[in-house]
Design a protein around this motif. Structure first.
Motif, PDB file in Angstrom:
ATOM      1  N   LEU A 196       0.803  -1.220   0.000  1.00  0.00           N
ATOM      2  CA  LEU A 196       0.000   0.000   0.000  1.00  0.00           C
ATOM      3  C   LEU A 196       0.838   1.272   0.000  1.00  0.00           C
ATOM      4  CD1 LEU A 196      -1.401   2.358   1.961  1.00  0.00           C
ATOM      5  CD2 LEU A 196      -2.735   1.348   0.096  1.00  0.00           C
TER       6      LEU A 196
ATOM      7  N   TRP B 205       0.986   3.868  -3.140  1.00  0.00           N
ATOM      8  CA  TRP B 205       0.412   5.210  -3.027  1.00  0.00           C
ATOM      9  C   TRP B 205       1.458   6.289  -3.292  1.00  0.00           C
ATOM     10  CZ3 TRP B 205      -3.719   8.107  -3.143  1.00  0.00           C
ATOM     11  CH2 TRP B 205      -3.650   9.418  -2.655  1.00  0.00           C
TER      12      TRP B 205
ATOM     13  N   SER C 266      -9.723   5.316  -5.664  1.00  0.00           N
ATOM     14  CA  SER C 266     -10.540   5.201  -4.458  1.00  0.00           C
ATOM     15  C   SER C 266     -11.072   3.783  -4.292  1.00  0.00           C
ATOM     16  CB  SER C 266     -11.711   6.194  -4.526  1.00  0.00           C
ATOM     17  OG  SER C 266     -12.573   6.038  -3.416  1.00  0.00           O
TER      18      SER C 266
ATOM     19  N   LEU D 130      -8.270   1.536  -3.094  1.00  0.00           N
ATOM     20  CA  LEU D 130      -7.923   1.796  -1.700  1.00  0.00           C
ATOM     21  C   LEU D 130      -8.986   1.255  -0.753  1.00  0.00           C
ATOM     22  CD1 LEU D 130      -6.584   5.450  -2.009  1.00  0.00           C
ATOM     23  CD2 LEU D 130      -5.222   3.383  -1.599  1.00  0.00           C
TER      24      LEU D 130
ATOM     25  N   GLU E 200      -8.170   8.062   2.459  1.00  0.00           N
ATOM     26  CA  GLU E 200      -8.517   6.693   2.095  1.00  0.00           C
ATOM     27  C   GLU E 200      -7.265   5.822   2.054  1.00  0.00           C
ATOM     28  OE1 GLU E 200     -11.152   6.439  -1.329  1.00  0.00           O
ATOM     29  OE2 GLU E 200     -11.916   8.443  -0.857  1.00  0.00           O
ATOM     30  N   ALA E 201      -6.157   6.389   1.584  1.00  0.00           N
ATOM     31  CA  ALA E 201      -4.898   5.648   1.587  1.00  0.00           C
ATOM     32  C   ALA E 201      -4.466   5.337   3.016  1.00  0.00           C
ATOM     33  CB  ALA E 201      -3.806   6.447   0.865  1.00  0.00           C
TER      34      ALA E 201
ATOM     35  N   ALA F 215      -6.572   2.553   4.471  1.00  0.00           N
ATOM     36  CA  ALA F 215      -6.136   1.249   3.966  1.00  0.00           C
ATOM     37  C   ALA F 215      -4.844   0.808   4.650  1.00  0.00           C
ATOM     38  CB  ALA F 215      -5.944   1.313   2.453  1.00  0.00           C
TER      39      ALA F 215
END
Length: 340
Positions: free
Chosen positions: A156, A160, A194, A197, A227-228, A231
């Motif tokens: 992740l 990102w 989105s 994520l 949102e990142a 996650a």
């Protein structure tokens, strides 16, 4: 290991995946940022296909074939109709010089303008360019596949910081510099990012731990960085409560008092939305039983908070990686694999 330089016997080639046979349709699609279905469609409709097929059936793309597809991508991304782009790409292939080894198909032809679909990407990962090209082409299936792959391969945080965010920033810069163009590109790319994520932020079993509250300050609409973070915290098994865009100050205050969080993350994209009074208020908010009351750590996330010294009870992480590490330490141990 079979010899890739020629036949291994009367049965034919040494193996359909050997270097002398080029790369597969799936591999070339990933490199170019289009879906495999698009590549096959170009072959069937416009003759933009490999000159040689392994066993007469399976497509194997040589460096020259990949160069032709790159030209097709460049032309269609700039608005040229596919049939016309195919004719131009085939004509360009006829005059291309010798290609580089198959292991490096991205370098087989001279670099052309707009390797990221005309977006100002700069020096970025190859996956970033592929995602940009898919976005400019409005190729939703290709974006979904690419995003799944980068999350699975890089995790992740890296996905990102080094792929998703740079591509989003490039689209935003292109939009700002070209009037009303590329708005549809930004919206579609944002939606797919989105979706990817949120897929990674699926809540686990109910947790007895105090949650992390995530909210955009009043007037702030940019939710993707939060949102990142949601996650990333989910990967660590930490509970979150995401309240989304432009949350009124009174609602954030109520959410904090009702949930008793370990941390509150306030996102501000621009200085005009940074709500310093709200941050100070939340940092001074205490809850719990008498004699053991506590207050949340307030994280000031985003560029809007720059320019002021953080108030007591607040912290200003420099990015996603540091935010995950700071929050993880509140729960007693550092995040696995994440350092500040």
């Amino acid at each position: 290991m079979p010899d890739p330089s020629g036949p291994s016997g009367p049965s034919g080639p040494s193996g359909p995946s050997g270097p002398s046979h080029g790369i597969t349709t799936g591999a070339v699609a990933r490199r170019l940022g289009v879906s495999p279905t698009t590549v096959r469609s170009w072959d069937q409709r416009y003759g933009i296909g490999p000159a040689v097929r392994a066993d007469g059936r399976h497509r194997r793309w040589s460096p020259a074939d990949v160069a032709m597809l790159e030209e097709m991508c460049r032309l269609t991304a700039s608005g040229v109709p596919p049939a016309e782009a195919a004719r131009a790409a085939r004509a360009a292939q006829a005059v291309l010089p010798g290609a580089a080894p198959p292991e490096e198909p991205r370098e087989t032809a001279p670099r052309r303008a707009g390797p990221g679909g005309g977006l100002p990407l700069g020096d970025v990962r190859q996956e970033c360019r592929g995602l940009a090209r898919a976005a400019v082409r409005l190729d939703g299936p290709a974006m979904e596949v690419l995003l799944r792959q980068v999350l699975a391969e890089h995790g992740l945080v890296t996905a990102w910081e080094e792929i998703m965010a740079p591509t989003l920033h490039a689209v935003g810069r292109k939009w700002e510099s070209s009037g009303d163009r590329y708005v549809e590109v930004e919206h579609l790319l944002s939606w797919h990012v989105s979706t990817a994520l949120r897929r990674g932020a699926v809540a686990g079993p109910a947790s007895p731990l105090a949650p992390v509250v995530l909210a955009c300050v009043p007037g702030e609409q940019h939710t993707l960085p939060l949102e990142a973070l949601a996650a990333g915290l989910a990967e660590q098994g930490l509970p979150t409560r995401m309240f989304g865009a432009a949350v009124p100050a009174e609602a954030i205050d109520a959410a904090v008092r009702r949930s008793g969080p370990a941390a509150v993350v306030l996102w501000s994209q621009a200085r005009s939305t940074a709500h310093h009074a709200l941050a100070r208020h939340l940092a001074g908010t205490s809850f719990g039983v008498r004699g053991a009351r506590t207050a949340p750590l307030v994280l000031l996330a985003g560029p809007g908070w720059l320019g002021r010294t953080p108030a007591p009870g607040t912290a200003r992480p420099t990015g996603l990686r540091e935010a995950i590490a700071v929050i993880s330490r509140l729960y007693g141990e550092p995040a696995g694999g994440v350092t500040a």
